[in-house]
Design a protein around this motif. Structure first.
Motif, PDB file in Angstrom:
ATOM      1  N   CYS A 185      -6.325   4.135  -0.717  1.00 17.72           N
ATOM      2  CA  CYS A 185      -4.997   4.757  -0.844  1.00 17.72           C
ATOM      3  C   CYS A 185      -5.084   6.175  -1.386  1.00 17.72           C
ATOM      4  O   CYS A 185      -4.064   6.853  -1.532  1.00 17.72           O
ATOM      5  N   CYS A 215      -6.326  -2.614  -3.726  1.00 21.76           N
ATOM      6  CA  CYS A 215      -5.873  -2.445  -2.344  1.00 21.76           C
ATOM      7  C   CYS A 215      -6.929  -2.956  -1.365  1.00 21.76           C
ATOM      8  O   CYS A 215      -8.072  -3.229  -1.737  1.00 21.76           O
ATOM      9  N   HIS A 232       0.825  -1.211   0.000  1.00 21.59           N
ATOM     10  CA  HIS A 232       0.000   0.000   0.000  1.00 21.59           C
ATOM     11  C   HIS A 232       0.861   1.264   0.000  1.00 21.59           C
ATOM     12  O   HIS A 232       0.419   2.328  -0.464  1.00 21.59           O
TER      13      HIS A 232
END
Length: 481
Positions: A67, A63, A48
């Motif tokens: 993010c 993810c 990440h």
């Protein structure tokens, strides 16, 4: 492939935007305009952290937590999604191939390769993923990991399928199982060989190590399990799938090895099955542990439709597995064995196997890898004391000083054991071979099939078997050193 199609093939929720995708990666520097970048959480870093870099390169980011980048896709588990989407990108080749997997500390390569060879020799179009590389038909592919990352695995598996491969056998490492690289696969048979200390730089203890290995059997239809160690016994008693058990130490099992005779041609052994029928088998690689590996391979092949008798007959035609107790022929009257043993148990096993063909002294050359489990170094030193003379040397020191690693090995050795420490591995091998006289055995352990050595962050060409053969030829020409 369109993003929507890709997620549909993986049976994942389709994103609310679409784009053309031609590659999948977990490395931000490899990301591009038509790629999916996966934020994978690892032992040392978190993907990440690199989401923004991948996004700036034009990638779609997958993810687990937001993010803050354009066109990100949030999933529950990026490791699982990574495996499923890599399979989908190559149109799920695993769905038309029967898969077999082998896990355990020692013996994975030997069992997997033996299964592959028996399948191939029986006329089945087979493929192999092993520490020694991927093989099918006349093709080979180098692997950087024992069990490849999903993108590499499915890329090669897809090529195997195009070439007509119907059965694939592979090694399943604890790292791969823990990281869900094999998520979504279904195996016809899974094999458990043994569990001894290894990889404590990754797993905190034996319980975690065992739990990682055990995950394979939730993906299998049948199992073949060696029950001579407590982990194998516990595993065999916990499964609800059909299990065939194997023993060579007298433990109750479906298939018991009751005798082994080793000589320069390999091992001949007798097996009694659960119907009390006795079978005689021969395998061209010495060692009682080799007999156990061979029996496991034969039992896997019976699940592929080959009779026990046919598999046993084909087993006799196999006399070499690269770097696995591999005999290097010579005219000097010495036995030279090259083996991948890199655990305390592995060292003990190869020494015990070598003893069966040794008339005089047994000389061992070995080292330990750098940046890996340090706790096993003195244990390997202790195991090495079973040899008559030990040459301690460098293995893959990586970023550690070789001398420091060697000193930690020596800490585990008995004071009465004769040894020599030589940092240069080529010099250590030459010394051991020159020291040997007719009737002696030289075991060179640790690197086996490998063709490179990792030193101070650089990778140097080092084909150990090629070096050994060269040194033996020179010695033959000069009638020893």
């Amino acid at each position: 492939m369109r993003l929507s199609t890709l997620f549909s093939l993986a049976n994942l929720p389709i994103p609310d935007f679409d784009r053309e995708i031609d590659s999948i990666t977990a490395q931000a520097q490899s990301a591009g305009e038509h790629s999916l970048f996966f934020c994978l959480r690892g032992a040392k870093t978190d993907g990440h952290l690199f989401a923004r870099e991948a996004s700036l390169r034009g990638a779609v980011v997958v993810c687990e937590t937001p993010c803050g980048v354009p066109d990100e896709i949030i999933v529950n588990d990026t490791h699982e999604a990574y495996a499923l989407l890599c399979a989908a990108l190559y149109e799920n080749p695993q769905q038309s191939i029967r898969l077999f997997a082998v896990t355990g500390t020692n013996g994975k390569t030997s069992v997997a390769t033996t299964v592959y060879e028996i399948l191939r020799k029986s006329g089945i179009s087979a493929g192999l993923f092993a520490t020694t590389g991927a093989r099918w038909g006349t093709k080979e592919a180098a692997l950087s990991l024992t069990t490849p990352q999903p993108f590499d695995f499915y890329r090669i598996l897809s090529e195997m399928k195009e070439d007509g491969v119907t059965h694939v056998v592979m090694e399943a490492s604890s790292h791969a199982l823990d990281q869900k690289r094999l998520f979504g696969l279904q195996f016809s048979v899974a094999v458990f060989t043994n569990l001894t200390q290894d990889h404590f730089d990754y797993h905190e203890n034996m319980v975690q190590y065992f739990c990682a290995k055990k995950k394979l059997f939730s993906m299998a239809e049948q199992a073949v399990i060696c029950v001579d160690d407590p982990y194998g016994k516990e595993l065999s008693e916990s499964l609800t799938i059909p299990v065939k058990t194997v023993s060579r130490t007298g433990s109750p099992a479906d298939y018991r090895i009751v005798s082994c005779q080793n000589d320069s041609r390999g091992v001949t052994f007798h097996v009694i099955d659960n119907a009390q029928t006795e079978h005689e088998l021969h395998f061209g690689i010495i060692g009682d542990f080799s007999a156990e590996n061979a029996l496991c391979a034969v039992l896997v092949c019976t699940a592929a439709g080959i009779s026990f008798e046919q598999a046993a007959a084909l087993l006799q035609t196999i006399d070499t597995i690269p770097g696995r107790c591999e005999q290097i022929k010579n005219r000097l009257g010495i036995t030279v064995l090259c083996d991948y043993a890199h655990t305390p148990d592995g060292i003990r096993n190869v020494i015990a196997a070598a003893r069966t063909v040794t008339q005089k002294q047994l000389i061992l050359v070995f080292g330990c890898g750098g940046d890996r489990d340090k706790t096993k170094r003195p244990l390997m030193g202790e195991a090495a004391c079973d040899a008559d003379f030990v040459v301690i040397t460098s293995d893959n020191p990586r970023h550690e000083p070789p001398g420091h690693i060697m000193r930690e090995i020596i800490q585990g050795m008995r004071p009465d054991v004769c040894y020599l420490a030589l940092r240069d591995r080529a010099a250590a091998i030459r010394y051991a071979l020159c020291r040997a006289t007719p009737g002696d055995t030289v075991v060179i352990a640790g690197k086996g099939h490998e063709k490179a050595q990792d030193i101070a962050g650089k990778r140097f060409c080092f084909d150990e078997r090629k070096l050994i053969r060269h040194l033996l030829r020179v010695m033959e020409e000069n009638q020893h050193c």
